[in-house]
Design a protein around this motif. Structure first.
Motif, PDB file in Angstrom:
ATOM      1  N   ASP B  73       0.364  -0.983   0.145  1.00  0.00           N
ATOM      2  CA  ASP B  73      -0.093   0.469  -0.144  1.00  0.00           C
ATOM      3  C   ASP B  73       0.787   1.608  -0.755  1.00  0.00           C
ATOM      4  N   THR B  74       0.811   1.729  -1.246  1.00  0.00           N
ATOM      5  CA  THR B  74       1.595   3.328  -1.521  1.00  0.00           C
ATOM      6  C   THR B  74       1.309   4.041  -2.202  1.00  0.00           C
ATOM      7  N   PRO B  75       0.288   5.416  -1.316  1.00  0.00           N
ATOM      8  CA  PRO B  75       0.422   6.763  -2.916  1.00  0.00           C
ATOM      9  C   PRO B  75       1.504   6.381  -3.389  1.00  0.00           C
ATOM     10  N   TYR B  76       2.749   6.230  -3.815  1.00  0.00           N
ATOM     11  CA  TYR B  76       3.119   6.593  -5.234  1.00  0.00           C
ATOM     12  C   TYR B  76       2.635   5.125  -6.163  1.00  0.00           C
ATOM     13  N   VAL B  98      11.538  12.720  -7.018  1.00  0.00           N
ATOM     14  CA  VAL B  98      11.387  11.657  -7.864  1.00  0.00           C
ATOM     15  C   VAL B  98      10.395  12.415  -8.487  1.00  0.00           C
ATOM     16  N   VAL B  99      11.027  11.818  -9.844  1.00  0.00           N
ATOM     17  CA  VAL B  99      10.187  12.616 -11.008  1.00  0.00           C
ATOM     18  C   VAL B  99       9.695  11.581 -12.527  1.00  0.00           C
ATOM     19  N   GLU B 143      12.020   7.442   1.843  1.00  0.00           N
ATOM     20  CA  GLU B 143      12.150   6.859   1.867  1.00  0.00           C
ATOM     21  C   GLU B 143      11.448   5.630   1.770  1.00  0.00           C
ATOM     22  N   GLU B 144      10.202   6.026   0.765  1.00  0.00           N
ATOM     23  CA  GLU B 144       8.909   5.722   0.600  1.00  0.00           C
ATOM     24  C   GLU B 144       8.910   5.350  -0.758  1.00  0.00           C
ATOM     25  N   PRO B 145       9.333   3.592  -1.276  1.00  0.00           N
ATOM     26  CA  PRO B 145       9.665   3.124  -2.135  1.00  0.00           C
ATOM     27  C   PRO B 145       8.418   3.873  -3.275  1.00  0.00           C
ATOM     28  N   VAL B 146       9.076   3.311  -4.454  1.00  0.00           N
ATOM     29  CA  VAL B 146       7.944   3.451  -5.861  1.00  0.00           C
ATOM     30  C   VAL B 146       7.441   2.387  -6.418  1.00  0.00           C
ATOM     31  N   GLN B 147       5.381   2.313  -6.512  1.00  0.00           N
ATOM     32  CA  GLN B 147       5.670   0.676  -6.628  1.00  0.00           C
ATOM     33  C   GLN B 147       5.032   0.529  -8.564  1.00  0.00           C
ATOM     34  N   VAL B 148       5.231  -0.582  -8.842  1.00  0.00           N
ATOM     35  CA  VAL B 148       5.353  -0.266 -10.961  1.00  0.00           C
ATOM     36  C   VAL B 148       4.813  -0.992 -10.744  1.00  0.00           C
ATOM     37  N   ALA B 173      17.077   5.383  -3.458  1.00  0.00           N
ATOM     38  CA  ALA B 173      15.876   4.925  -3.667  1.00  0.00           C
ATOM     39  C   ALA B 173      15.578   3.498  -3.344  1.00  0.00           C
ATOM     40  N   THR B 174      13.956   3.017  -3.762  1.00  0.00           N
ATOM     41  CA  THR B 174      13.867   1.868  -3.538  1.00  0.00           C
ATOM     42  C   THR B 174      12.422   2.264  -5.355  1.00  0.00           C
ATOM     43  N   VAL B 175      12.724   1.012  -5.901  1.00  0.00           N
ATOM     44  CA  VAL B 175      11.494   1.219  -6.585  1.00  0.00           C
ATOM     45  C   VAL B 175      10.884  -0.508  -6.427  1.00  0.00           C
ATOM     46  N   VAL B 176      10.016  -0.768  -6.474  1.00  0.00           N
ATOM     47  CA  VAL B 176       8.953  -2.289  -6.457  1.00  0.00           C
ATOM     48  C   VAL B 176       8.387  -2.658  -7.550  1.00  0.00           C
ATOM     49  N   GLN B 177       8.287  -4.005  -8.199  1.00  0.00           N
ATOM     50  CA  GLN B 177       8.224  -3.989  -9.144  1.00  0.00           C
ATOM     51  C   GLN B 177       7.166  -4.942  -9.288  1.00  0.00           C
ATOM     52  N   GLY B 178       5.619  -4.969  -9.194  1.00  0.00           N
ATOM     53  CA  GLY B 178       5.185  -6.428  -9.091  1.00  0.00           C
ATOM     54  C   GLY B 178       3.916  -6.500 -10.347  1.00  0.00           C
TER      55      GLY B 178
END
Ligand SMILES: Nc1ncnc2c1ncn2[C@@H]1O[C@H](COP(=O)(O)OP(=O)(O)OP(=O)(O)O)[C@@H](O)[C@H]1O
Ligand SMILES: [Mg+2]
Lengths: 251, 418
Positions: B73-76, B98-99, B143-148, B173-178
């Motif tokens: 759960d993340t707004p990003y 983050v852009v 801090e908060e990951p970006v989720q793709v 940074a961290t990117v989470v991919q699902g």
């Protein structure tokens, strides 16, 4: 509590147990002694439910049930406990987690609710103190990197946690120094009651100074060939097993 | 046009602004190359002929919500369905530094221009649906990951999808991919990424593959590390019929750390293939690779890990390990760790093991009252926990355990494995 009649067992077509009889009643402590390779651990493993053996004859009654027909885990849940001669190391599985699962599976089997986290931790504290097991060891991976003595103590800790009806201790004293031996014996004696029973397998009468047996049996070549009072252990330690062999030849 | 690629006929070439040389080269590869067969070394254990027999299309589609199609759960969160950007389901504001831009919104997309016979890379570029470009700005600590999220929706869909990440100098940074699917069968996500890790930058990718059975996933992550950087990628494969992950990491600057971990828990007829390359071109770097798998039923795992240590790359520590547990007699593993070392002052090790669970341990646990199922679960989860522990984000970890519990009927408490 347990009645073993004429038990014959093979492993890979080799006969190991050759007509073994033994009866243990609630409240009793029995010691089994015997030379290396006589079949002591084999007997313990068969009672605990190891599947590698072929039972060719005989029966085992455990509190009115046919023990040999029960799954390994059901034997444990019904109160049978084996302290292994060589406890296995299980990397990544913490002692505490697995004991909580074990306790809860036993409770479920008996139709009881799972133990609360609080009660469980209190139990861990109480029982690890009883066997003077370092709390750190209690929460480490099962037996991983434990010394020989620590492994044995961990077995007794697990026994204390599970409060079995029938405990079988397979050479739990081997490799223990005198302090550890006293601690282990103290654990066993504290848990002793009129409703449970203990079978201690040992080579040393030293242990029997601490855990005083009601009966001593000699297991020789797959059978119990002699039984007697606790003094028999002293005699065995002094004279070895040859005189028993001689007695058998005479008979 | 090539026979094996008849499915291309149903597709429209990309309308994104990719450079023309790359497009021309990609078309050439597609015109002159067959789908790989098991005769080619890189595809020896992974059969893709089935892909060549499907008449793929690519349809615009959407979902009412992504409630059960997300890792955390993340707004990003950014959502792509069949490779196309789903604006309605995606965030429009991001943490400071983050852009994010969909590739379709870019004028001029920079990509590799040569494909060296890589048919899936060429297909991805020539028919690119969409994707996104993420810039982590210089000095940004996010801090908060970006989720793709990528979702395959519908039958016989082919999605050509690309993620570009530019983690600029001194950023973190961290990117989470699902990767998911919905009402999908015989669909195929063909994914690529270009990841640039800047000077003294920490970048982490948590990649969760959870497409339903019946679908295909082929992907290539291409990573370039600049000096003093740390790059971590954790690839956890939970589902999908055929999954092939290529991971190519070039360590171009000194003093870098590279962590690549993978976990796969397979059943039914799943086939998962991880091909990794770590190329140490310069001295004084560390790479740590751990891939662990559990295979049940008729599943197959393939692991091919290459570590190159070039002639000038002295003082490299490179560790590589692939360990597998087979739960069934019908499961298979093909594991090939490879080290190619041209420098002399290095510390490298690699190893591969495949075996069954320890029967003695199962007996021990059962002798304490655990059912066989509980004992197996305990040993399997202890085995795989080592690699899941590498996942840094707690919420991602919780998702992984939740899905393992669902798929394998377990009741693991993630806290037990820290
Ligand atoms: N898995 C096996 N395969 C073949 N033979 C076995 C196996 N396990 C035990 N045996 C044999 O069975 C016999 C009895 O072994 P067991 O371990 O029961 O002896 P023990 O009385 O416990 O001896 P010790 O005092 O040395 O512990 C030995 O001859 C042993 O070699
Ligand atoms: Mg023995």
């Amino acid at each position: 509590m347990i009645t073993i009649k004429n038990l014959h067992a093979n492993i890979e077509d080799k006969a190991i147990l050759k007509g073994l009889n033994l009866e243990v009643k609630a409240g009793e402590v029995h010691a089994i002694m015997g030379p290396n390779g006589a079949g002591k651990s084999t007997l313990a493993s068969i009672l605990a439910g190891k599947e590698d053996y072929e039972i060719t004859e005989g029966s085992v009654d455990f509190d009115g049930e046919d023990l040999l027909e029960m799954e390994t885990e059901d034997r444990a849940r019904e109160g049978l406990f084996l302290a292994f001669q060589y406890p296995v190391e299980i990397p990544g599985v913490s002692n505490i987690n697995f004991l909580r699962t074990a306790i809860n599976e036993k409770r479920e089997h008996k139709g009881e609710d799972p133990i609360s986290a609080k009660d469980f931790m209190a139990l861990v504290r109480e029982k690890s103190k009883l066997v003077e097991l370092d709390a750190k060891l209690a929460s480490r991976s099962v037996n991983e990197g434990f010394s020989g003595g620590e492994k044995k103590r961990n077995e007794i800790f697990q026994m204390a946690m599970l409060e079995p009806k029938l405990a079988i201790l397979d050479e739990t004293d081997s490799g223990l120094d005198i302090d550890a031996l006293r601690i282990v014996a103290n654990g066993v004696n504290t848990l002793k009651s009129k409703d449970n029973a203990t079978i201690v397998i040992t080579h040393y009468q030293r242990l029997l100074d601490y855990i005083v047996p009601d009966f001593v049996h000699v297991l020789y070549d797959g059978r119990i060939v002699k039984s007697g009072p606790k003094e028999l252990a002293l005699e065995l330690e002094e004279k070895g097993y040859d005189w028993i062999k001689a007695e058998m030849v005479e008979a | 046009m090539n026979n094996n690629l008849k499915f291309i006929k149903g597709l429209t070439p990309t309308n994104l602004s990719v450079n023309t040389t790359a497009q021309k080269n990609a078309s050439h590869v597609l015109d002159t190359t067959d789908l790989p067969t098991t005769r080619s070394e890189a595809w020896k254990y992974t059969r893709v002929t089935k892909i060549g027999k499907i008449d793929f299309t690519n349809e615009a589609s959407t979902l009412a919500s992504i409630e059960d199609k997300k890792v955390i759960d993340t707004p990003y969160t950014l959502v792509f369905v069949n490779g196309r950007f789903s604006q309605d389901l995606s965030a429009d504001s991001f943490p400071e530094g983050v852009v994010v831009k969909p590739l379709s919104a870019l004028e001029g997309i920079t990509t590799q221009e040569e494909f060296e016979g890589d048919i899936f890379g060429a297909l991805n570029l020539a028919y690119l649906n969409d994707g996104l470009h993420i810039t982590i700005e210089k000095n940004a600590v996010v801090e908060e990951p970006v989720q793709v999220i990528h979702i395959l929706k519908g039958d016989a869909q082919l999605s050509n999808f690309k993620v570009q990440i530019d983690a600029e100098d001194f950023s973190k940074a961290t990117v989470v991919q699902g990767f998911f699917s919905e009402d999908s069968n015989n669909s195929f996500v063909n994914y690529t990424s270009d990841i640039q890790v800047g000077v003294n930058t920490h970048f982490t990718m948590e990649k969760i593959q959870d497409e339903n059975a019946g679908n295909f996933h082929i992907g290539t992550d291409t990573v370039v590390q600049d000096k003093d950087s740390t790059f971590t990628i954790n690839t956890i494969t939970l589902n999908g019929t055929l999954v092939r992950n290529n991971l190519n990491i070039s360590v171009n600057g000194e003093n870098c750390t590279t962590n690549l971990n993978g976990g796969y828990l397979l059943k039914e007829k799943q086939h998962v293939d991880n091909h990794t390359v770590v190329d140490h071109k310069v001295p004084n770097c560390n790479s740590n690779e751990l891939y662990k798998g559990v295979m049940d039923e008729n599943s197959t795992a393939v692991f091919n890990g290459k570590v190159f240590v070039r002639q000038d790359a002295q003082k490299i520590n490179a560790f590589q390990s692939n360990r597998n547990v087979l739960l069934s007699d019908n499961a298979t593993v093909n594991s090939k760790p490879e080290l190619e070392i041209y420098a002399d002052d290095v510390k490298c090790s690699h190893g591969s093991t495949t075996g069954q669970l320890d029967d003695e341990a199962i007996y021990y646990l059962r002798a304490r009252g655990l059912s066989k199922k509980a004992a197996v679960q305990m040993l399997v989860s202890a085995f795989i926990a080592e690699v899941i522990a590498e996942v840094e984000n707690e919420k991602v970890k919780a998702y992984i355990y939740k899905r393992l519990n669902e798929r394998f009927g377990w009741d693991i408490n993630p806290e037990d494995f820290g």
